[in-house]
Design an enzyme around this catalytic site. Structure first.
Site, PDB file in Angstrom:
ATOM      1  N   CYS A  18      -4.650  -1.480  -1.611  1.00 61.71           N
ATOM      2  CA  CYS A  18      -4.788  -0.047  -1.854  1.00 61.71           C
ATOM      3  C   CYS A  18      -5.851   0.135  -2.948  1.00 61.71           C
ATOM      4  O   CYS A  18      -5.690  -0.387  -4.057  1.00 61.71           O
ATOM      5  CB  CYS A  18      -3.430   0.471  -2.328  1.00 61.71           C
ATOM      6  SG  CYS A  18      -3.402   2.183  -2.852  1.00 61.71           S
ATOM      7  N   THR A  67      -6.641   2.905  -4.463  1.00 62.48           N
ATOM      8  CA  THR A  67      -6.119   3.799  -5.499  1.00 62.48           C
ATOM      9  C   THR A  67      -5.225   3.013  -6.461  1.00 62.48           C
ATOM     10  O   THR A  67      -5.314   3.168  -7.688  1.00 62.48           O
ATOM     11  CB  THR A  67      -5.313   4.947  -4.843  1.00 62.48           C
ATOM     12  OG1 THR A  67      -6.077   5.485  -3.752  1.00 62.48           O
ATOM     13  CG2 THR A  67      -5.003   6.041  -5.820  1.00 62.48           C
ATOM     14  N   TYR A 115      -0.961   8.341  -2.369  1.00 57.31           N
ATOM     15  CA  TYR A 115      -1.088   8.073  -3.809  1.00 57.31           C
ATOM     16  C   TYR A 115      -2.307   8.797  -4.397  1.00 57.31           C
ATOM     17  O   TYR A 115      -2.391   8.997  -5.606  1.00 57.31           O
ATOM     18  CB  TYR A 115      -1.301   6.571  -4.060  1.00 57.31           C
ATOM     19  CG  TYR A 115      -0.080   5.673  -3.953  1.00 57.31           C
ATOM     20  CD1 TYR A 115       1.142   6.147  -3.490  1.00 57.31           C
ATOM     21  CD2 TYR A 115      -0.170   4.329  -4.327  1.00 57.31           C
ATOM     22  CE1 TYR A 115       2.240   5.293  -3.391  1.00 57.31           C
ATOM     23  CE2 TYR A 115       0.923   3.477  -4.238  1.00 57.31           C
ATOM     24  CZ  TYR A 115       2.115   3.962  -3.771  1.00 57.31           C
ATOM     25  OH  TYR A 115       3.194   3.116  -3.678  1.00 57.31           O
ATOM     26  N   CYS A 144     -11.039   3.500   0.973  1.00 52.78           N
ATOM     27  CA  CYS A 144      -9.579   3.648   1.088  1.00 52.78           C
ATOM     28  C   CYS A 144      -9.165   2.801   2.286  1.00 52.78           C
ATOM     29  O   CYS A 144      -9.822   2.856   3.338  1.00 52.78           O
ATOM     30  CB  CYS A 144      -9.246   5.125   1.312  1.00 52.78           C
ATOM     31  SG  CYS A 144      -7.517   5.398   1.779  1.00 52.78           S
ATOM     32  N   HIS A 157      -6.920   3.084   4.376  1.00 58.62           N
ATOM     33  CA  HIS A 157      -6.545   3.831   5.586  1.00 58.62           C
ATOM     34  C   HIS A 157      -7.775   4.116   6.465  1.00 58.62           C
ATOM     35  O   HIS A 157      -7.644   4.278   7.676  1.00 58.62           O
ATOM     36  CB  HIS A 157      -5.934   5.196   5.216  1.00 58.62           C
ATOM     37  CG  HIS A 157      -4.514   5.158   4.755  1.00 58.62           C
ATOM     38  ND1 HIS A 157      -4.127   4.620   3.554  1.00 58.62           N
ATOM     39  CD2 HIS A 157      -3.374   5.624   5.346  1.00 58.62           C
ATOM     40  CE1 HIS A 157      -2.813   4.769   3.411  1.00 58.62           C
ATOM     41  NE2 HIS A 157      -2.335   5.360   4.477  1.00 58.62           N
ATOM     42  N   GLU A 213      -1.140   9.383   8.144  1.00 55.68           N
ATOM     43  CA  GLU A 213       0.289   9.078   7.995  1.00 55.68           C
ATOM     44  C   GLU A 213       1.154   9.929   8.939  1.00 55.68           C
ATOM     45  O   GLU A 213       2.286   9.594   9.197  1.00 55.68           O
ATOM     46  CB  GLU A 213       0.741   9.307   6.546  1.00 55.68           C
ATOM     47  CG  GLU A 213       0.205   8.276   5.552  1.00 55.68           C
ATOM     48  CD  GLU A 213       0.882   6.915   5.641  1.00 55.68           C
ATOM     49  OE1 GLU A 213       2.098   6.859   5.825  1.00 55.68           O
ATOM     50  OE2 GLU A 213       0.160   5.889   5.542  1.00 55.68           O
ATOM     51  N   ASP A 244       0.871  -1.182   0.000  1.00 55.08           N
ATOM     52  CA  ASP A 244       0.000   0.000   0.000  1.00 55.08           C
ATOM     53  C   ASP A 244       0.905   1.230   0.000  1.00 55.08           C
ATOM     54  O   ASP A 244       2.123   1.112   0.210  1.00 55.08           O
ATOM     55  CB  ASP A 244      -0.893   0.008   1.260  1.00 55.08           C
ATOM     56  CG  ASP A 244      -1.833   1.214   1.305  1.00 55.08           C
ATOM     57  OD1 ASP A 244      -2.302   1.639   0.229  1.00 55.08           O
ATOM     58  OD2 ASP A 244      -2.093   1.749   2.402  1.00 55.08           O
ATOM     59  N   SER A 245       0.298   2.392  -0.184  1.00 56.72           N
ATOM     60  CA  SER A 245       1.074   3.629  -0.110  1.00 56.72           C
ATOM     61  C   SER A 245       1.575   3.853   1.310  1.00 56.72           C
ATOM     62  O   SER A 245       2.521   4.605   1.521  1.00 56.72           O
ATOM     63  CB  SER A 245       0.195   4.807  -0.510  1.00 56.72           C
ATOM     64  OG  SER A 245      -0.869   4.941   0.411  1.00 56.72           O
TER      65      SER A 245
HETATM   66  N1  DGL Z   1      -4.739   3.327   1.197  1.00 60.56           N
HETATM   67  C1  DGL Z   1      -4.832   3.665  -0.161  1.00 60.56           C
HETATM   68  C2  DGL Z   1      -6.178   3.422  -0.765  1.00 60.56           C
HETATM   69  O1  DGL Z   1      -6.833   2.482  -0.363  1.00 60.56           O
HETATM   70  C3  DGL Z   1      -4.063   4.843  -0.635  1.00 60.56           C
HETATM   71  C4  DGL Z   1      -4.415   6.165  -0.089  1.00 60.56           C
HETATM   72  C5  DGL Z   1      -3.431   7.210  -0.553  1.00 60.56           C
HETATM   73  O2  DGL Z   1      -2.246   6.929  -0.544  1.00 60.56           O
HETATM   74  O3  DGL Z   1      -3.889   8.285  -0.946  1.00 60.56           O
HETATM   75  O4  DGL Z   1      -6.602   4.099  -1.666  1.00 60.56           O
END
Ligand code: DGL
Length: 273
Positions: A84, A86, A53, A197, A199, A165, A21-22
């Site tokens: 992730c 994204t 990301y 997302c 996160h 983050e 993941d990012s």
């Molecule tokens: N956790 C990621 C997602 O599910 C990436 C979020 C990000 O880095 O902007 O999209």
């Protein structure tokens, strides 16, 4: 010959499940996978250095997803979970075409199950700009709108990933942003809120203080774990039994951020790369 075949199959089964993941969001998926598949070794890569990301272009996202994939391939993982939304919505078809030697599992916002269960026929989705503007997301959402008459109330969670983050989940700033994004959805009479997302599940306690109890909050974490199990099983790659599997979380950024989300178990090692 037969013995050699079984020996190789066993070695392949013991290879880790790779995830990336990012940033720390992928740990929500890791937790679902480890719960459903307790005998599997895992290797999770958090690309914290390049997070978030969500505001990047499709080309940038593909580039970063390729880099993460190549890193995990070098570590000889047996499957790659793009933990992730994204990354999945922008890059997974590209990854599947380019790296045919390994199965990929992706994650997309769960708007379809939410839409099919919604009584008000209105579903809210909070996700990154990269996810909401992707062709894959637009296709799924247009199908729901056209075929099921569902209204999708979208909102970009601008700034949320950066706050997570930087360890600011419980900050007033986070609460204000969430109110700004969620209250208009409540006014629209949504009865499902999709966290698009990986996160965002960490924001659940804050989200529940803002939205009424009758709005159900869903994410795709369990579905991804189940799909990972199915694909491993179909490829004869399930690790059927292992006394104490080992887990590694790697970060190219600040390890102390990842540390905050790590369960306190002695078979999990955190490393900076
Ligand atoms: N956790 C990621 C997602 O599910 C990436 C979020 C990000 O880095 O902007 O999209």
């Amino acid at each position: 010959m037969r013995t050699l075949f079984y020996f190789c199959a066993m070695i392949n089964k013991e290879k880790p499940i790779g995830l990336f993941d990012s940033g720390v969001g992928g740990t929500t998926i890791w937790k679902e996978i480890v719960e459903l598949l307790p005998y599997e070794n895992t290797l999770f890569l958090a690309d914290n250095k390049n997070a978030p990301y969500g505001g990047k272009t499709k080309e940038e996202i593909i580039f970063l997803c390729e880099k993460n994939t190549e890193f995990l391939l070098e570590k000889e993982v047996k499957i790659i979970v793009v933990a992730c939304n994204t990354g999945t919505t922008n890059a997974i078809s590209h990854l599947r075409t380019k790296y045919k030697e390994i199965p990929f599992i992706g994650i997309e916002p769960a708007i379809k199950p939410a839409g099919l269960q919604s009584v008000t026929k209105k579903v809210g989705v909070l996700a990154t700009k990269g996810t909401l503007s992707s062709e894959l997301f637009m296709k799924t959402s247009n199908n729901l709108i056209k075929n099921e008459g569902i209204q999708i109330v979208e909102r970009v969670g601008e700034g949320l990933v950066s706050l997570i983050e930087s360890g600011k989940i419980e900050s007033p700033e986070m609460f204000e942003l969430l109110k700004e994004y969620l209250l208009p959805m409540v006014e629209e009479n949504i009865d499902y809120l999709v966290l698009g997302c990986t996160h965002y599940p960490y924001l659940l306690p804050q989200i529940q203080k803002i939205i009424p109890e009758n709005i159900k909050v869903i994410d795709s974490g369990y579905a991804v774990a189940k799909q990972t199990k199915n694909v491993l099983s179909q490829n004869n790659l399930l690790n059927d039994f292992q006394n104490k599997p080992h887990h590694i979380w790697l970060s190219n950024g600040d390890l102390s951020i990842l540390q905050q989300f790590a369960p306190d178990i002695d078979n999990l090692k955190l490393q900076k790369i």
